[in-house]
Design a protein around this motif. Structure first.
Motif, PDB file in Angstrom:
ATOM      1  N   PRO A 184      -5.409 -12.172   7.279  1.00 30.24           N
ATOM      2  CA  PRO A 184      -4.820 -12.139   8.711  1.00 30.24           C
ATOM      3  C   PRO A 184      -3.362 -12.038   8.521  1.00 30.24           C
ATOM      4  N   GLN A 185      -2.550 -11.344   9.577  1.00 29.73           N
ATOM      5  CA  GLN A 185      -1.213 -11.138   9.517  1.00 29.73           C
ATOM      6  C   GLN A 185      -0.315 -12.500  10.070  1.00 29.73           C
ATOM      7  N   PRO A 186       0.712 -12.702   9.506  1.00 26.97           N
ATOM      8  CA  PRO A 186       1.560 -13.950  10.023  1.00 26.97           C
ATOM      9  C   PRO A 186       2.301 -13.708  11.685  1.00 26.97           C
ATOM     10  N   TYR A 187       1.205 -13.554  12.381  1.00 31.82           N
ATOM     11  CA  TYR A 187       1.490 -13.374  13.917  1.00 31.82           C
ATOM     12  C   TYR A 187       1.345 -14.762  14.564  1.00 31.82           C
ATOM     13  N   TRP A 188       2.391 -15.140  14.866  1.00 33.45           N
ATOM     14  CA  TRP A 188       2.537 -16.668  15.267  1.00 33.45           C
ATOM     15  C   TRP A 188       1.754 -16.577  16.783  1.00 33.45           C
ATOM     16  N   TRP A 189       2.328 -15.504  17.628  1.00 34.64           N
ATOM     17  CA  TRP A 189       1.696 -15.436  19.042  1.00 34.64           C
ATOM     18  C   TRP A 189       0.197 -15.505  19.149  1.00 34.64           C
ATOM     19  N   ARG A 193       0.064 -19.897  17.945  1.00 37.05           N
ATOM     20  CA  ARG A 193       0.764 -20.815  19.316  1.00 37.05           C
ATOM     21  C   ARG A 193      -0.284 -21.320  20.029  1.00 37.05           C
ATOM     22  N   ALA A 194      -1.575 -20.753  19.965  1.00 37.24           N
ATOM     23  CA  ALA A 194      -2.742 -21.740  20.755  1.00 37.24           C
ATOM     24  C   ALA A 194      -3.159 -22.989  20.013  1.00 37.24           C
ATOM     25  N   GLN A 195      -2.746 -22.871  18.705  1.00 38.61           N
ATOM     26  CA  GLN A 195      -3.054 -24.200  17.949  1.00 38.61           C
ATOM     27  C   GLN A 195      -1.873 -25.120  17.667  1.00 38.61           C
ATOM     28  N   GLY A 196      -0.708 -24.964  18.557  1.00 38.23           N
ATOM     29  CA  GLY A 196       0.136 -25.990  18.731  1.00 38.23           C
ATOM     30  C   GLY A 196       1.080 -25.917  17.624  1.00 38.23           C
ATOM     31  N   LEU A 197       1.003 -24.879  16.490  1.00 36.43           N
ATOM     32  CA  LEU A 197       1.670 -24.952  15.419  1.00 36.43           C
ATOM     33  C   LEU A 197       3.445 -24.631  15.922  1.00 36.43           C
ATOM     34  N   ARG A 199       6.634 -22.405  14.480  1.00 33.96           N
ATOM     35  CA  ARG A 199       6.513 -21.165  13.773  1.00 33.96           C
ATOM     36  C   ARG A 199       6.520 -21.452  12.458  1.00 33.96           C
ATOM     37  N   GLU A 200       7.343 -22.279  11.953  1.00 33.90           N
ATOM     38  CA  GLU A 200       7.580 -22.550  10.553  1.00 33.90           C
ATOM     39  C   GLU A 200       6.381 -23.348   9.823  1.00 33.90           C
ATOM     40  N   ASP A 201       5.619 -23.855  10.531  1.00 31.91           N
ATOM     41  CA  ASP A 201       4.631 -24.424   9.961  1.00 31.91           C
ATOM     42  C   ASP A 201       3.241 -23.488   9.993  1.00 31.91           C
ATOM     43  N   PHE A 202       3.373 -22.581  10.962  1.00 30.02           N
ATOM     44  CA  PHE A 202       2.311 -21.372  10.926  1.00 30.02           C
ATOM     45  C   PHE A 202       2.727 -20.692   9.734  1.00 30.02           C
ATOM     46  N   GLY A 203       3.858 -20.351   9.497  1.00 25.91           N
ATOM     47  CA  GLY A 203       4.184 -19.663   8.417  1.00 25.91           C
ATOM     48  C   GLY A 203       3.687 -19.817   7.045  1.00 25.91           C
ATOM     49  N   LEU A 204       3.538 -21.491   6.943  1.00 27.09           N
ATOM     50  CA  LEU A 204       3.106 -21.960   5.698  1.00 27.09           C
ATOM     51  C   LEU A 204       1.520 -21.739   5.648  1.00 27.09           C
ATOM     52  N   VAL A 205       0.998 -21.683   6.994  1.00 21.15           N
ATOM     53  CA  VAL A 205      -0.493 -22.015   6.939  1.00 21.15           C
ATOM     54  C   VAL A 205      -0.953 -20.260   6.746  1.00 21.15           C
ATOM     55  N   VAL A 238       7.638  -9.950  13.237  1.00 20.77           N
ATOM     56  CA  VAL A 238       8.730 -10.839  12.369  1.00 20.77           C
ATOM     57  C   VAL A 238       8.094 -11.993  12.057  1.00 20.77           C
ATOM     58  N   PRO A 239       7.797 -12.336  10.644  1.00 19.07           N
ATOM     59  CA  PRO A 239       6.948 -13.324  10.089  1.00 19.07           C
ATOM     60  C   PRO A 239       8.039 -14.367  10.305  1.00 19.07           C
ATOM     61  N   PRO A 240       7.535 -15.891  10.273  1.00 20.35           N
ATOM     62  CA  PRO A 240       8.331 -16.729  10.158  1.00 20.35           C
ATOM     63  C   PRO A 240       8.938 -17.096   8.938  1.00 20.35           C
ATOM     64  N   ALA A 241      10.559 -17.671   8.958  1.00 20.76           N
ATOM     65  CA  ALA A 241      11.028 -17.674   7.802  1.00 20.76           C
ATOM     66  C   ALA A 241      10.435 -18.414   6.756  1.00 20.76           C
ATOM     67  N   SER A 242       9.658 -19.331   6.843  1.00 17.77           N
ATOM     68  CA  SER A 242       8.658 -20.027   5.858  1.00 17.77           C
ATOM     69  C   SER A 242       7.658 -19.167   5.058  1.00 17.77           C
TER      70      SER A 242
END
Ligand SMILES: *Cc1c(COP(=O)(O)O)cnc(C)c1O
Length: 461
Positions: A184-189, A193-197, A199-205, A238-242
Motif C-alpha cells: 500500500p501507498q504512504p497515503y496518511w489520509w 488518519r482513521a487509525q489515529g496515527l 503523520r510521522e508515525d504513519f510514515g514508519l508504519v 506527499v509521504p510523511p518525512a519519516s
C-alpha cells in the motif's frame, strides 16, 4: 506549417482517425476533443481562442514553460548537423555524450553513468532488465522480484504498467508480469488518519509494509524496491518525512536495490534537482524523463549509481538491451539546452526558496473552503482533497465523480487542473512567478465556488 481548420473539422478528423491515450474513444468522439493550438510561458490557447492557465505543465513536463527559444534553436541546429545516428555499434554522437556528462554533474554523489531511453516507461523497462541482470552478475539469479506500490505510476509499457499499481491498468492485458508485487501507498489520509496515527508515525508504519513484503517473499528473492519520491499521477501523495529514510534503512538491511522513479520529481520540481534529495534518501538507480527536455521532445532514461554501474561494466559483458533512440542526438541536444536554461534561470532555487514556499502558503489557505478537506504541496506539486463533510472528513461517493465536476469548472474557466478521484492536483511550470501564483489561486477558488454551487443544485451537499 499545418493548414488551419475549424474546431469542428479538427474534431471530426480526430474522432475518425486518432486513438488517444487513456481515453474512452467513443465518448470522446461524441463530445469532441479540445484542440490546443499554441502556447507561451504558462499559457495555452485553444482553437476557439480561449486562453488557459496550464497548471499541469502539459503532463508534468514543461518545466521551463512554453516558447523557450534556446530549446527550439538547439533542436533546429542539431537537426541540421546530424538528425540521427545510433549508439549501438561502438558509435556515439556528441549531444548524447555531453548530456550524459551533464546529467552526471547534477546527479547526487555516486552517479556517473546514464542509460538513455525514449520515455519514462522505457526507462522503467530498462530498470527491470538492469536490476535483474545486476543480481545475475552477483551470483544471486533467484533475486528477481521487484516490489512497488499500489497507486504508484511507472508508465504504460508491459513492465511500466506492471510496476505501477493502477488496478484498472492491470485489468487490461494480463498484468502484472511475473515477479512484481505491490504494497500500500504512504497515503496518511486513507491509511493513517482513521487509525489515529500522526503523520510521522504513519510514515514508519507504511515503510514497514516493505519489510513485511520482503520477509513474505524471502529477502534472498527480492531484487529491488521502486517508488516515486512523491507520487504524481496517483494524486500527488506527499509521504510523511519519516517514510523514505525508513525505506532506505529497510532496503539496506536486506541488501535490495532502491530505485527512485524521478520522472516527475526530477529536474527541480520539488525544490532540489531530485525528489530523492528532498525526501532524504539515496537511491541506487533513478528513472528520468519528462522534465529532462521540458517535454519539448521525447527523452527518458536511467541514471545508474556506482553499485550497479560497476557490476555491469566490470563483470557484465554485453548488456543485451537498448532502443533505436537511446541517446537520440536531437533529443539530447534539447536536453542539454534545457539543463543549461534551468541553471541560468536558477529554477531549482526559484522553486526551493521563492515560489515553492509561496505556493505552499497560498495553497494551505484553500483549507478554509467548505469543499476542501486537505491541501498540501511539495515544491511545485500540489493536491487538495474535495470532501463532503469537513468536520468528519467524509468524502463523496466515487461514482458521483465530484473531481470531474470540479475539473469541468476549471476547464470552462481557463484553468487546467487535473482530477484524480476527488484529489485536484497541480504541477505548474517552474518558471511561474508569485503574481502568476496569485492568478492561479484566484482561478482555483473560482472553480471551487462554481463546483460548490453546482453540488448544491444537485443536492449533493
Ligand atoms: C509519466 C511517468 C512515467 C512514464 O513516462 P512516459 O514518458 O509516459 O512513458 C513513469 N513514471 C512516472 C513517475 C511518471 O510520472
Amino acid at each position: 506549417m499545418i493548414p488551419t481548420r475549424s474546431t469542428q473539422a479538427w474534431q471530426a478528423a480526430d474522432a475518425a482517425h486518432f486513438l488517444h491515450p487513456f481515453t474512452d474513444f467513443k465518448a470522446l468522439g461524441a463530445q469532441g476533443a479540445r484542440i490546443i493550438e499554441r502556447a507561451d510561458n504558462i499559457w495555452l490557447w485553444d482553437s476557439e481562442g480561449q486562453q488557459i492557465l496550464d497548471a499541469m505543465s502539459g503532463l508534468w513536463c514543461v518545466n521551463v514553460g512554453y516558447g523557450q527559444p534556446a530549446l527550439v534553436e538547439a533542436a533546429t541546429e542539431q537537426l541540421r548537423q546530424l538528425p540521427f545516428y545510433n549508439a549501438f555499434f561502438q558509435t556515439a554522437t556528441p549531444p548524447a555524450i555531453a548530456l550524459a556528462e551533464a546529467l552526471a554533474a547534477i546527479a547526487p554523489p555516486g552517479f556517473q553513468h546514464v542509460f538513455f531511453a525514449g520515455s519514462g516507461s522505457e526507462g522503467n523497462d530498462t530498470v527491470v532488465r538492469m536490476v535483474r541482470r545486476y543480481w545475475d552478475l552477483q551470483g544471486q539469479p533467484q533475486r528477481q522480484h521487484i516490489i512497488s506500490r499500489w497507486n504508484g505510476y511507472h508508465g504504460s509499457t508491459m513492465a511500466g504498467a506492471s510496476l505501477g499499481g493502477m488496478r484498472y491498468m492491470h485489468a487490461q492485458g494480463g498484468l502484472p508480469i511475473p515477479g512484481i508485487s505491490h504494497i500500500p501507498q504512504p497515503y496518511w489520509w486513507e491509511h493513517g488518519r482513521a487509525q489515529g496515527l500522526s503523520r510521522e508515525d504513519f510514515g514508519l508504519v507504511a515503510a514497514r509494509w516493505l519489510e513485511d513484503e520482503i520477509l513474505r517473499l524471502g529477502p534472498e528473492n527480492v531484487a529491488a524496491f521502486i517508488g516515486e519520491p512523491v507520487q504524481g499521477a496517483g494524486g500527488v501523495i506527499v509521504p510523511p518525512a519519516s517514510y523514505w529514510p525508513e525505506i532506505q534503512r529497510i532496503a539496506e538491511r536486506y541488501g535490495i536495490l532502491l530505485v527512485a522513479d524521478e520522472v516527475i520529481c526530477g529536474f527541480g520540481r520539488t525544490g532540489q534537482w531530485w525528489g530523492s534529495q528532498t525526501q532524504g534518501f539515496r537511491p541506487d538507480l533513478m528513472t528520468f524523463a519528462k522534465g529532462v527536455t521540458s517535454g519539448y521532445i521525447p527523452l527518458g532514461g536511467v541514471l545508474v549509481g556506482e553499485r550497479v554501474a560497476t557490476a555491469l561494466i566490470e563483470q557484465g559483458g554485453e548488456f543485451e538491451h537498448g532502443y533505436t533512440y537511446s541517446g537520440h542526438p536531437v533529443a539530447c541536444a534539447v536536453g542539454l539546452a534545457n539543463l543549461k536554461l534551468i541553471q541560468e534561470l536558477g529554477l531549482v532555487e526559484h522553486v526551493r526558496e521563492d515560489v515553492g514556499p509561496y505556493l505552499a502558503e497560498q495553497f494551505a489557505t484553500l483549507k478554509d473552503h467548505p469543499l476542501v478537506g486537505d491541501a498540501e504541496t511539495c515544491g511545485l506539486m500540489g493536491a487538495m482533497l474535495l470532501v463532503k463533510d469537513r468536520a468528519t472528513g467524509a468524502g463523496f461517493a466515487p461514482e458521483q465523480g465530484v473531481g470531474m465536476v470540479c475539473r469541468g469548472h476549471c476547464f470552462g474557466n481557463g484553468l487546467i487542473m487535473r482530477a484524480v478521484g476527488d484529489r485536484m492536483i497541480i504541477a505548474p511550470p517552474l518558471v511561474i512567478t508569485r503574481a502568476q501564483v496569485d492568478e492561479l489561486m484566484h482561478r482555483i477558488r473560482r472553480a471551487l465556488d462554481l463546483t460548490l454551487a453546482d453540488l448544491h443544485r444537485r443536492g449533493w451537499v
